[in-house]
Design an enzyme around this catalytic site. Structure first.
Site, short mmCIF file in Angstrom:
data_model
loop_
_atom_site.label_atom_id
_atom_site.label_comp_id
_atom_site.label_asym_id
_atom_site.label_seq_id
_atom_site.Cartn_x
_atom_site.Cartn_y
_atom_site.Cartn_z
N GLY A 15 0.84 -1.19 0.00
CA GLY A 15 0.00 0.00 0.00
C GLY A 15 0.88 1.24 0.00
N LYS A 16 0.27 2.38 -0.18
CA LYS A 16 1.00 3.65 -0.14
C LYS A 16 0.00 4.78 -0.05
CE LYS A 16 5.45 4.78 -0.41
NZ LYS A 16 6.52 4.04 0.27
#
Length: 424
Positions: A109-110
């Site tokens: 994720g980011k």
């Protein structure tokens, strides 16, 4: 991506994946691999926090969860005026492979916040972080997405994020680990700040050993003197490696017989950057030209696409250890491979941060505490194990180090998806 095209974080990430998918297509179906080419979820946020001067700021934010086959999505919050949704998508994809390769139960994720972290005042930055927490609270939890610091954010910001989430829940502290990279006093873990740089140096020392170079006779160049680069330079100096040049966004310096890293770090901390550092024998040089100086180890630890088709033919390092995410373009990869300059890829070399984030996650989940010595020991052993696995795969399958790392990572995620089954 065509050679010569303007590279982006996302196009590089997709090109790296496509090569790995092609190598694995006989083992996994094209449909399964196609699923991994797309992110699971992309979210855009529009925030309007009030600044210190009373005005309302319009701030955009992004959250991307690329994959959660192995566990909750994990990845930092990047704050920059230039960050885009595509950048965050590419970085989230890279996090999927990094988590799988280093062997932690997380997916990729980011997050991104479109704001200039360098010029914003501390009050407004805290307000923006808290606004992000309020707007993103439905997407952040120990079993969905767990953020951490990234470019433009730090442990202080993670403390504010945790506090904002706890306040919204009406509790003194969050139940479980909602964010890593926090101050130790708020449930963080000792050694997390230096973890990425420490992992880079562990890989570099292993690489020097592989290539038969005595660390005490080796030279290193470090691009980027932020959290990763400064820690890498400090740990190099402690290991006897001479850091002959270093740079950040403010400037670059060179000294043939090695910089005084502690003095440089002290200057950069007080002056806000390397620019203006003076010492006997130290020369001010151009930051881009610095990348082309001869050395044993080059550490690009600044930002993406620093080694490109334009300068790859001039690189004179014996090896490259990627401290930043995506610092080498696909076209540059091809040029450096032709010149037999090995690149130890980011999903291996800078995975120390996410590994120690995993230790922080388990520590907070189990309400335990770990010593810094234990953290360093576990990090070193894990980095060395995965380094050996990547090198062995590269030898066995006659692949580049990047392709070997990607094959191991993508294979792991595919196996997790198959183990889960195809039902929604």
């Amino acid at each position: 991506m065509k050679t010569g095209a303007s590279p982006t974080i996302l196009t590089n990430a997709l090109a790296n994946f496509d090569r790995a998918a092609d190598l694995l297509k006989g083992q996994f179906g094209a449909d399964l691999l196609a699923v991994l080419r797309e992110p699971k979820e992309r979210i855009e946020l529009s925030m309007g926090p009030q600044g210190k001067d009373g005005s309302l700021r319009r701030v955009r934010g992004f959250i991307v969860r690329h994959n959660d086959a192995l566990g909750p999505s994990k990845g930092g919050i990047r704050m920059s005026e230039a960050v885009t949704l595509d950048d965050i998508t590419g970085l989230a994809m890279e996090m999927t492979w990094k988590c799988a390769l280093i062997g932690v139960p997380f997916g990729g994720g980011k997050s991104g916040i479109v704001a200039d972290a360098r010029s914003i005042n501390p009050f407004d930055k805290e307000t923006i972080i808290r606004s992000f927490a309020r707007n993103a609270h439905r997407h952040i939890s120990p079993q969905v997405y767990v953020p951490a610091p990234d470019m433009g954010t730090n442990e202080r910001d993670m403390g504010h994020l945790k506090d904002a989430i706890a306040f919204s829940q009406g509790v003194a502290t969050t139940r479980g680990c909602y964010v890593t990279g926090k101050p130790v006093i708020l449930g963080g873990i000792p050694g997390r700040r230096e973890a990425t740089g420490r992992g880079v140096v562990v890989c570099a020392l292993k690489a020097l050993q592989v290539h038969g170079i005595d660390p005490c006779k080796a030279t290193a160049i470090v691009q980027g003197f932020g959290n990763v680069g400064a820690a890498s330079a400090t740990l190099f100096a402690e290991a006897g490696v001479k850091v002959i040049a270093a740079s950040d966004i403010t400037g670059a310096v060179f000294k043939a017989d090695g910089l005084n890293v502690p003095a440089l770090h002290k200057h950069a901390s007080s002056a806000g950057g390397i620019h203006g550092y003076k010492a006997p024998g130290v020369k001010t040089i151009d930051g881009q030209a610095m990348l082309e100086l001869p050395c044993d180890v080059l550490i690009p630890a600044a930002s993406a696409n620093q080694i490109t088709i334009d300068n790859a033919k001039n690189i004179r390092a014996k090896m490259i250890i990627e401290g930043a995410n995506g610092p080498t373009s696909v076209a540059a990869d091809e040029i450096l491979a032709g010149r037999e300059i090995p690149i130890y890829p980011d999903i291996l070399a800078n995975a120390g941060g996410v590994f120690v984030s995993y230790l922080e996650y388990t520590q907070e989940t189990q309400a335990e505490q770990m010593s810094e010595e234990a953290v360093r020991d576990r990090l070193t052993r894990r980095m060395q194990e995965r380094f050996d696995a990547v090198c062995q795969t590269a030898r066995d399958r006659k692949l580049s180090l990047r392709d070997a790392a990607m094959v191991l990572a993508v294979k792991t995620v595919c196996e997790a998806l198959e183990a889960k089954g195809r039902l929604p």
